[in-house]
Design an enzyme around this catalytic site. Structure first.
Site, PDB file in Angstrom:
ATOM      1  N   LYS A  79       0.857  -1.183   0.000  1.00 53.20           N
ATOM      2  CA  LYS A  79       0.000   0.000   0.000  1.00 53.20           C
ATOM      3  C   LYS A  79       0.897   1.238   0.000  1.00 53.20           C
ATOM      4  O   LYS A  79       1.961   1.236   0.624  1.00 53.20           O
ATOM      5  CB  LYS A  79      -0.893  -0.048   1.252  1.00 53.20           C
ATOM      6  CG  LYS A  79      -2.000   0.986   1.302  1.00 53.20           C
ATOM      7  CD  LYS A  79      -2.856   0.799   2.574  1.00 53.20           C
ATOM      8  CE  LYS A  79      -3.987   1.802   2.677  1.00 53.20           C
ATOM      9  NZ  LYS A  79      -4.804   1.615   3.906  1.00 53.20           N
ATOM     10  N   SER A 154      -9.822   1.523   2.909  1.00 51.48           N
ATOM     11  CA  SER A 154      -8.945   2.336   2.099  1.00 51.48           C
ATOM     12  C   SER A 154      -7.896   1.533   1.337  1.00 51.48           C
ATOM     13  O   SER A 154      -7.328   2.025   0.368  1.00 51.48           O
ATOM     14  CB  SER A 154      -8.233   3.362   2.989  1.00 51.48           C
ATOM     15  OG  SER A 154      -7.346   2.728   3.872  1.00 51.48           O
ATOM     16  N   SER A 178     -10.009  -0.888   7.085  1.00 50.64           N
ATOM     17  CA  SER A 178      -9.396  -0.654   5.768  1.00 50.64           C
ATOM     18  C   SER A 178      -8.690  -1.853   5.147  1.00 50.64           C
ATOM     19  O   SER A 178      -8.309  -1.791   3.975  1.00 50.64           O
ATOM     20  CB  SER A 178      -8.410   0.510   5.845  1.00 50.64           C
ATOM     21  OG  SER A 178      -9.098   1.729   5.851  1.00 50.64           O
TER      22      SER A 178
END
Lengths: 486, 493
Positions: A79, A154, A178
């Site tokens: 990420k 997210s 997330s």
């Protein structure tokens, strides 16, 4: 052979015994990326050269007879929130464009040492604020099951790359769901470890008391493997726990006979989609048929978790994000003539709407005269939510809930109503507030053929219990084997 | 209308109203740890800009602070020396504000649960002792420094100081005059240096002070509106700034103006204070607990261990010097102001019983020479043993006090023993009556005028003759013997 398809543990075996090379596996992933990225757009940056060079190193080390590590040759996506030395890292935000990280996050260092190959940075909601990856400072990401839908957020990019076989595994971060929510929406496994299990050093902070790094995987064994690689006390993180890291793969036992699984009465909320409830109840039947005892429990304060979370997380965020002021790194509006106007215009242009909304909210709740009514009160509510879970765990081994009340929704369909978007975190947020470990696994598909996630929660540092239940579920179902057609 | 009421009315309009000055000080002491408070960079001051920085103290995305254990120990040491209640449970908070010298846009400090709770300092000033309350003494990180390049029209930031550990010592509003304020500061400085937690160098910025000042009518319990003064860079500056501010407030009150709560900067050149920002412009720091740092939990035993390692502090030591060595209060005060000087005295005092003589030699000769050479006591070329050696030569009468000064100067220059210097330079005092006899007679016969004067009753003439003898012996003559011989010969020629 499509070397982007296997799981991480299969790749480690194949690379380890010389059947394939790490470079071959990496090339497979890179060509899959070329193939599907125009539709999915889950990578912000693909580091082709860096990946092949890391893979080449692994192959050389294997040829030289060295032990290349427990993730030797596994291409992993990270990420865009994890610091990787020498790479541009932007946390999905325009304000950090051009920022090159000068150091490795602890998890990044550990993955290097384990022999992983880094493919690049995945898309995310800006500063991890969102549930759909639509708040990215770059572009929205498509869900591999239906690219007109969101992958969740997210960590939407990290979930999508695993679902689409672009990467073998990936890392995300979970502050209010997330990792688990995008895992559910993309039909992969995603785990948030206990707060303190994994070092946060090098994880760009959103809400420090809630953030935790965790893995996405195609199966539970990959989750266990990744967890072993990234866990452990870190002297660079004061909040990391000085507890021993077990060999999580030892928990992969196909047997949950006698396990007491708590199902909170509160999880059957209004607004939960029919398909989700249907598959969740079917999942409970799977556990029951395997010998688990399903107990109804109460988590009476769960309904307050959303309000509590949006006060605490935004308060911390308002402080954590204050450093993006244009002075040291990232973007600065250079035309401005005064310090104040430079700050204002840099932050006005650099941050997206959702980030600004949360900074405002967080600034407000910490302001003189409001602190006690909001922040201090929320700390108390947080304590009560933790008490709820403690009470539950006195009668059951784990708690099971749906991960999300809905399956993947259409891109753009919920952006107009942030409050509705916040409420979709209802099942995941309490876990962060209580600092617990939890996983989301695929428990079936709704009538539109979209994956549904089931969440398993355990007491602090009892990741083993979660892995065992998830593994048993996986061994006795076929859902995880279905792949999206792309 | 009652008399009482009329009396009050008079007071309000009286220009002769008496005010009491109320001062509270916030002192920032830079703790003497090798590394910064939350990272491994070297602490300390100076150096090329931005050479002692890392991603952590620069607040780069993703970094986390880890508390330096040495810093914690120094802070507890300081707290104990100030009679503070050291808290077994304290925590760090974030103080949020934007400024380019603050890389994270928040300062890690302590808000509602400081490490060191209430304490006090017994301030001795002009023969009186007053107990000054200490509200708290908490840990925090320092910020960087702005560097303005005026010709180029831009500013830079030097982050070397960012993350240097500070102890903020907050006093109660117990100080009543500029003199007391600077006395309090000097006492804090002396204690901090004594217990070796800080250099407290005001010029280098390792000892800084802000003052809160208000006036109230004498007899009133209620505090007046306070004004904060910043930017005082010397003890003199503190006294002058406060004195100026007190006068400014008095004049304002006397002309019926209201004091505005504000922050003012002191300008050392004009010796005035200037408004920096008003209460309305003050920051809302939005303090909240720093989630990156776990609370500081201390064991009582560990705290007590530190307490037992504390040295004797300056004031008690001064008392002991008066008692044990029979020194005057002044001497004891000077000798115990710095720990190393007191240690020096005590090391030498172990080898002599002439304590007052020793005290004089240290205070006048040694400190004078050290000051001239810009040396500290720890770098003194004359060791305590050598100092005691010199004093014993004087006591034995081997050299005179006057020659002693010459010997000391040589010792200071060369680091040699007193005996060696006396030997090499041939400075041994002439106590041989035969030799002196000859010189005395010579002086008498060469100076008939003064001799006659003396014999005629002008007793001052003796001094001149003694001087002539000392000159002839290059100061080596035993003065007592010279006097005796001279008198004998003048009366019995």
């Amino acid at each position: 052979m499509n070397l982007n398809k296997p799981t991480a543990h299969e790749i480690v075996d194949m690379v380890g015994n010389g059947k394939v090379t790490a470079v071959e596996v990496t090339e497979s992933c890179l060509s899959r990326i070329d193939e599907v990225e125009p539709v999915i757009r889950s990578f912000i940056r693909v580091d082709r050269e860096g990946a092949l060079s890391m893979a080449g190193d692994i192959d050389r080390r294997i040829a030289a007879g060295e032990n290349p590590g427990i993730l030797a040759g596994v291409p992993i996506a990270l990420k865009d929130i994890l610091s990787v030395e020498g790479k541009e890292i932007t946390c999905g935000s325009k304000i950090l464009q051009g920022y090159t990280a000068p150091y490795d996050a602890t998890v990044v260092r550990k993955l290097r040492e384990a022999g992983a190959v880094f493919l690049g940075q995945t898309n995310m909601d800006e500063f991890a604020m969102g549930s759909s990856t639509e708040n990215s400072g770059y572009w929205p990401t498509g869900n591999p099951w239906d690219p007109t839908r969101v992958p969740g957020g997210s960590s939407g990019g990290s979930a999508a790359v695993v679902a689409a076989d672009e990467a073998i595994t990936s890392l995300g971060s979970d502050t209010g769901g997330s990792i688990r929510q995008p895992a559910a929406l993309c039909g992969v496994a995603g785990m948030k470890p206990t707060y303190g299990r994994v070092s946060r050093y090098g994880l760009i902070a959103y809400a420090s008391s809630l953030d935790q790094i965790g893995p996405f995987g195609k199966d539970i064994e990959d989750i266990a493997l990744m967890l072993e690689a990234i866990s452990g006390y870190d002297p660079l993180d004061s909040t990391s726990a000085p507890v021993e890291v077990p060999r999580f793969r030892d928990s992969l036992v196909d047997d949950i006979a006698g396990m007491k699984i708590g199902v909170p009465r509160e999880c059957f909320v209004e607004g939960m989609e029919e398909g989700v409830e249907e598959m969740f109840r079917a999942g409970l039947e799977v556990f029951r048929s395997l010998g688990a005892e399903i107990i109804e429990i109460e988590l009476p304060r769960i309904p307050y978790s959303v309000a509590c979370y949006y006060i605490l997380s935004t308060a911390e965020a308002s402080s954590n994000l204050a450093r993006y002021d244009g002075v040291q790194y990232g973007v600065r509006n250079r035309e401005e003539k005064s310090l104040l106007s430079m700050y204002e215009s840099t932050r006005k242009d650099g941050f997206g709407e959702e980030v600004k909304r949360r900074i405002l909210l967080g600034t407000y709740v910490l302001s003189a005269g409001y602190y006690d009514a909001y922040y201090a009160k929320s700390l108390k509510v947080r304590r009560l939510i933790k008490d709820d879970f403690d009470r539950a765990f006195s009668v059951c081994d784990s708690v099971v809930m749906p991960t999300s009340p809905c399956t993947a929704f259409k891109l753009g369909s919920r952006m107009a109503d942030p409050l509705q978007m916040y409420l979709s975190d209802i099942f995941t947020i309490g876990v962060n507030l209580a600092g617990l470990p939890a996983i989301s696994i695929n428990c079936g598909f709704d009538r539109e053929d979209l994956p549904v996630g089931l969440q398993i929660i355990a007491p602090p540092f009892a990741e083993g219990k979660i892995l065992r239940a998830a593994y048993t579920f996986e061994r006795n179902t076929e859902f995880h084997k279905r792949k999206p057609e792309l | 209308m009652t008399t009482k009421h009329r009396h009050e009315t008079n007071l309000i309009f009286s220009k002769k109203k008496l005010y009491e000055t109320v001062i509270g000080l916030e002192v920032h002491v830079q703790l003497k740890s090798r590394t910064k408070i939350f990272c491994g960079c070297a602490a300390g001051s100076g150096g090329e800009p931005n050479t002692r920085v890392c991603p952590i103290c620069l607040g780069f995305p993703g970094v986390l602070p880890v508390l330096n254990r040495k810093v914690l120990e120094l802070a507890v040491r300081a707290g104990l020396a100030l009679n503070c209640e050291v808290s077994e449970f304290s925590k760090f908070d974030r103080k949020n504000y934007f400024y380019p010298d603050l890389p994270k846009a928040y300062q890690i400090s302590q808000f509602d649960l400081p490490l060191n709770g209430p304490g006090y300092l017994d301030l001795r000033l002009e023969g009186k002792t007053r107990r000054i309350g200490i509200t708290r003494a908490h840990l925090e990180e320092d910020a960087g420094k702005l560097v303005h390049f005026e010709n180029d029209g831009f500013s830079g930031v030097d982050y070397n100081r960012t993350g240097v550990p500070l102890l903020e010592i907050v006093s109660d509003p117990d100080l009543r005059s500029p003199r007391e304020a600077s006395g309090y500061l000097k006492a804090i400085r002396s204690i901090m240096r004594y217990i070796d937690v800080s250099d407290c160098d005001m010029e280098k910025g390792s000892f800084r002070c802000d003052a809160n000042i208000s006036l109230r009518p004498v007899g009133s319990e209620k505090l007046g509106v306070k004004v904060e003064i910043k930017n005082m860079n010397s003890f003199k500056g503190v006294e002058r700034a406060i004195a100026y501010e007190v006068e400014r407030q008095r004049e304002a009150l006397e002309s019926g103006e209201e004091i505005i709560q504000e922050t003012r900067l002191y300008n050392a050149d004009s010796q005035k204070t200037f408004s920096m920002r008003s209460k309305e412009e003050a920051h809302d720091y939005r303090y909240f607990p720093d989630p990156d740092l776990t609370p500081i939990v201390l064991e009582r035993e560990w705290i007590e261990g530190i307490r037992s390692s504390l040295p004797e502090l300056p004031d008690p030591r001064g008392d002991r010097f008066q008692e044990q060595y029979g020194l005057p209060e002044y001497d004891a005060g000077v000798l115990t102001a710095e720990r190393q000087l007191a240690d020096y005295f005590e090391a030498a005092a172990a080898l002599t019983t002439k304590y007052k003589t020793l005290s004089n030699w240290i205070m006048v000769e040694l400190l004078g020479k050290l000051n001239e050479a810009d040396l500290e006591i720890k770098d003194s070329p004359v060791s305590p043993i050598q100092m005691a050696g010199l004093i014993s030569l004087i006591e034995k009468g081997a050299i005179s006090g006057k020659i002693g000064k010459q010997v000391f100067a040589e010792m200071f220059k060369t680091g040699k023993e007193a005996e060696v210097v006396v030997e090499e330079k041939g400075l041994l005092q002439i106590s041989d009556t035969g030799e002196l006899d000859r010189i005395v007679e010579e002086v008498i016969s060469n100076n008939p005028g003064p001799v006659d004067d003396y014999r005629g009753g002008k007793k001052q003439a003796l001094g001149f003759l003694v001087g002539q003898i000392m000159k002839a012996t290059r100061g080596k003559a035993n003065p007592g013997l010279v006097n005796q011989l001279l008198r004998d010969k003048l009366y019995n020629p």
